[in-house]
Design a protein around this motif. Sequence first.
Motif, PDB file in Angstrom:
ATOM      1  N   PHE A  74       0.958  -1.170   0.009  1.00  0.00           N
ATOM      2  CA  PHE A  74       0.056  -0.048  -0.009  1.00  0.00           C
ATOM      3  C   PHE A  74       0.903   1.136   0.081  1.00  0.00           C
ATOM      4  CE2 PHE A  74      -3.204  -3.148   1.651  1.00  0.00           C
ATOM      5  CZ  PHE A  74      -4.390  -2.547   0.933  1.00  0.00           C
ATOM      6  N   ASP A  75       0.638   2.125  -0.713  1.00  0.00           N
ATOM      7  CA  ASP A  75       1.062   3.548  -0.636  1.00  0.00           C
ATOM      8  C   ASP A  75       0.576   4.009   0.290  1.00  0.00           C
ATOM      9  OD1 ASP A  75       2.280   6.035  -1.582  1.00  0.00           O
ATOM     10  OD2 ASP A  75       0.029   6.699  -2.614  1.00  0.00           O
ATOM     11  N   GLY A  76       1.163   5.255   0.851  1.00  0.00           N
ATOM     12  CA  GLY A  76       0.590   6.129   2.013  1.00  0.00           C
ATOM     13  C   GLY A  76      -0.155   7.181   1.381  1.00  0.00           C
ATOM     14  N   ASP A  77       0.532   8.603   1.194  1.00  0.00           N
ATOM     15  CA  ASP A  77       0.067   9.716   0.820  1.00  0.00           C
ATOM     16  C   ASP A  77      -1.115   9.646  -0.516  1.00  0.00           C
ATOM     17  OD1 ASP A  77       1.477  10.815   2.514  1.00  0.00           O
ATOM     18  OD2 ASP A  77       3.130  11.434   0.874  1.00  0.00           O
ATOM     19  N   ASP A  78      -2.354   9.917  -0.229  1.00  0.00           N
ATOM     20  CA  ASP A  78      -3.457   9.952  -0.984  1.00  0.00           C
ATOM     21  C   ASP A  78      -3.792   8.572  -1.689  1.00  0.00           C
ATOM     22  OD1 ASP A  78      -3.451  12.738  -1.040  1.00  0.00           O
ATOM     23  OD2 ASP A  78      -1.851  12.602  -2.727  1.00  0.00           O
ATOM     24  N   THR A  79      -3.398   7.523  -0.768  1.00  0.00           N
ATOM     25  CA  THR A  79      -3.899   6.256  -0.660  1.00  0.00           C
ATOM     26  C   THR A  79      -4.812   5.839   0.488  1.00  0.00           C
ATOM     27  OG1 THR A  79      -2.272   5.395  -2.564  1.00  0.00           O
ATOM     28  CG2 THR A  79      -3.715   3.783  -1.225  1.00  0.00           C
ATOM     29  N   LEU A  80      -3.712   6.082   1.549  1.00  0.00           N
ATOM     30  CA  LEU A  80      -4.306   5.756   3.157  1.00  0.00           C
ATOM     31  C   LEU A  80      -4.702   6.952   3.646  1.00  0.00           C
ATOM     32  CD1 LEU A  80      -1.325   3.336   4.476  1.00  0.00           C
ATOM     33  CD2 LEU A  80      -3.627   2.759   3.231  1.00  0.00           C
ATOM     34  N   TRP A  81      -4.152   8.167   3.173  1.00  0.00           N
ATOM     35  CA  TRP A  81      -4.715   9.531   4.074  1.00  0.00           C
ATOM     36  C   TRP A  81      -4.237  10.542   2.953  1.00  0.00           C
ATOM     37  CZ3 TRP A  81      -0.558   6.694   6.309  1.00  0.00           C
ATOM     38  CH2 TRP A  81       0.900   7.010   5.811  1.00  0.00           C
ATOM     39  N   LEU A  89       2.397  -4.863   3.043  1.00  0.00           N
ATOM     40  CA  LEU A  89       3.534  -3.780   3.291  1.00  0.00           C
ATOM     41  C   LEU A  89       2.954  -2.212   3.019  1.00  0.00           C
ATOM     42  CD1 LEU A  89       6.796  -2.861   2.735  1.00  0.00           C
ATOM     43  CD2 LEU A  89       6.245  -3.560   0.357  1.00  0.00           C
ATOM     44  N   LEU A  90       3.468  -1.273   3.947  1.00  0.00           N
ATOM     45  CA  LEU A  90       3.322  -0.060   3.586  1.00  0.00           C
ATOM     46  C   LEU A  90       4.759   0.657   2.839  1.00  0.00           C
ATOM     47  CD1 LEU A  90       1.956   2.807   3.781  1.00  0.00           C
ATOM     48  CD2 LEU A  90       2.679   2.997   6.167  1.00  0.00           C
ATOM     49  N   ILE A  91       4.638   0.891   1.897  1.00  0.00           N
ATOM     50  CA  ILE A  91       5.760   1.715   1.107  1.00  0.00           C
ATOM     51  C   ILE A  91       5.553   2.840   0.809  1.00  0.00           C
ATOM     52  CG2 ILE A  91       5.308   0.255  -0.990  1.00  0.00           C
ATOM     53  CD1 ILE A  91       8.107   0.479  -1.627  1.00  0.00           C
ATOM     54  N   THR A  92       6.203   3.877   1.214  1.00  0.00           N
ATOM     55  CA  THR A  92       5.933   5.497   1.073  1.00  0.00           C
ATOM     56  C   THR A  92       7.201   6.138   0.898  1.00  0.00           C
ATOM     57  OG1 THR A  92       4.572   7.243   1.768  1.00  0.00           O
ATOM     58  CG2 THR A  92       5.645   6.140   3.427  1.00  0.00           C
ATOM     59  N   LYS A  93       7.099   7.219  -0.020  1.00  0.00           N
ATOM     60  CA  LYS A  93       8.393   7.868  -0.393  1.00  0.00           C
ATOM     61  C   LYS A  93       8.152   9.429   0.385  1.00  0.00           C
ATOM     62  CE  LYS A  93       7.196   9.717  -4.930  1.00  0.00           C
ATOM     63  NZ  LYS A  93       7.665   9.621  -6.442  1.00  0.00           N
ATOM     64  N   GLY A 112      -1.967   1.644  -4.969  1.00  0.00           N
ATOM     65  CA  GLY A 112      -1.903   3.156  -4.788  1.00  0.00           C
ATOM     66  C   GLY A 112      -2.429   3.939  -6.002  1.00  0.00           C
ATOM     67  N   ASN A 113      -2.338   5.374  -5.764  1.00  0.00           N
ATOM     68  CA  ASN A 113      -3.039   6.419  -6.633  1.00  0.00           C
ATOM     69  C   ASN A 113      -2.173   6.888  -7.739  1.00  0.00           C
ATOM     70  OD1 ASN A 113      -1.239   7.880  -4.388  1.00  0.00           O
ATOM     71  ND2 ASN A 113      -2.056   9.627  -5.647  1.00  0.00           N
ATOM     72  N   SER A 114      -0.719   6.822  -7.414  1.00  0.00           N
ATOM     73  CA  SER A 114       0.065   7.104  -8.586  1.00  0.00           C
ATOM     74  C   SER A 114       0.473   6.068  -9.633  1.00  0.00           C
ATOM     75  CB  SER A 114       1.434   7.749  -7.905  1.00  0.00           C
ATOM     76  OG  SER A 114       2.361   8.213  -8.681  1.00  0.00           O
ATOM     77  N   LEU A 115       0.136   5.989 -10.827  1.00  0.00           N
ATOM     78  CA  LEU A 115       0.489   5.290 -11.644  1.00  0.00           C
ATOM     79  C   LEU A 115       2.239   5.416 -12.054  1.00  0.00           C
ATOM     80  CD1 LEU A 115      -2.158   5.958 -14.465  1.00  0.00           C
ATOM     81  CD2 LEU A 115      -1.826   3.832 -13.196  1.00  0.00           C
TER      82      LEU A 115
END
Length: 240
Positions: free
Chosen positions: A9-16, A122-126, A177-180
């Motif tokens: 899972f992405d973080g920004d704009d996917t989880l919150w 997995l949470l993977i965020t940048k 995730g939200n980002s292609l």
Amino acid sequence: MARIRWVGFDGDDTLWKSEDYYRQAEADFEQIVGAYVDLADARTHQHLLEVERRNLKIFGYGVKGMTLSMLETAIQVTGERISARDLHRVIEIGRATLQHPVDLLPGIRDAVERIAADHEILLITKGDLFHQEAKIAQSGLTELFHRIEVVSEKDEATYARVLRELDVAPPEFAMVGNSLRSDIEPVLALGGWGIHMPYHVTWALETEHGVDADAPRLRVVENAGQVADALAAIEAMPAP
């Protein structure tokens, strides 16, 4: 059947929520600079984007890099006429953005819990390490994830490293995730699965990608409530 062992899972704009606060920061920035120049004539928005693009490899992603790029842009487009007081106001925009609340997207906790019941997740965020760690802690989702990765870039090399460390083959991994550009394209290129959950607003640099709408390993959902069903549909497919 196509068995998925790990789900990312992405973080920004996917989880919150995240990009909303960046857009507000840009609007506040333009209000300050607009006292010195005609925003349209100065192409302020485009100028800021170009500065951010140039600075990514130096400052990285996140609010701190955005703030430094705003300061550079403000000095350039005003011909160094901007006052120290207004430069300080730009810094305060960055400070406020770093302190924004962490608002989960509707239904995301239920979606994560549902998938975590049958998969390793997995949470993977940048982005900036301190800011991302703070948002993860405030999200209340930490205990649901089996692994958390905060990375400087989400590209093929990064995902390949993570999958090696998880000892999972790309066809056994699905990324939500939200980002292609950052969440989907690198995973598809490695042979994994992508579940795209678009957000209502996307940073311009994240819209630059090469993902085909009919990519065979791509699934698109409208909201968090559809993620588990999309994953189940993938797993119901015959194994290649």
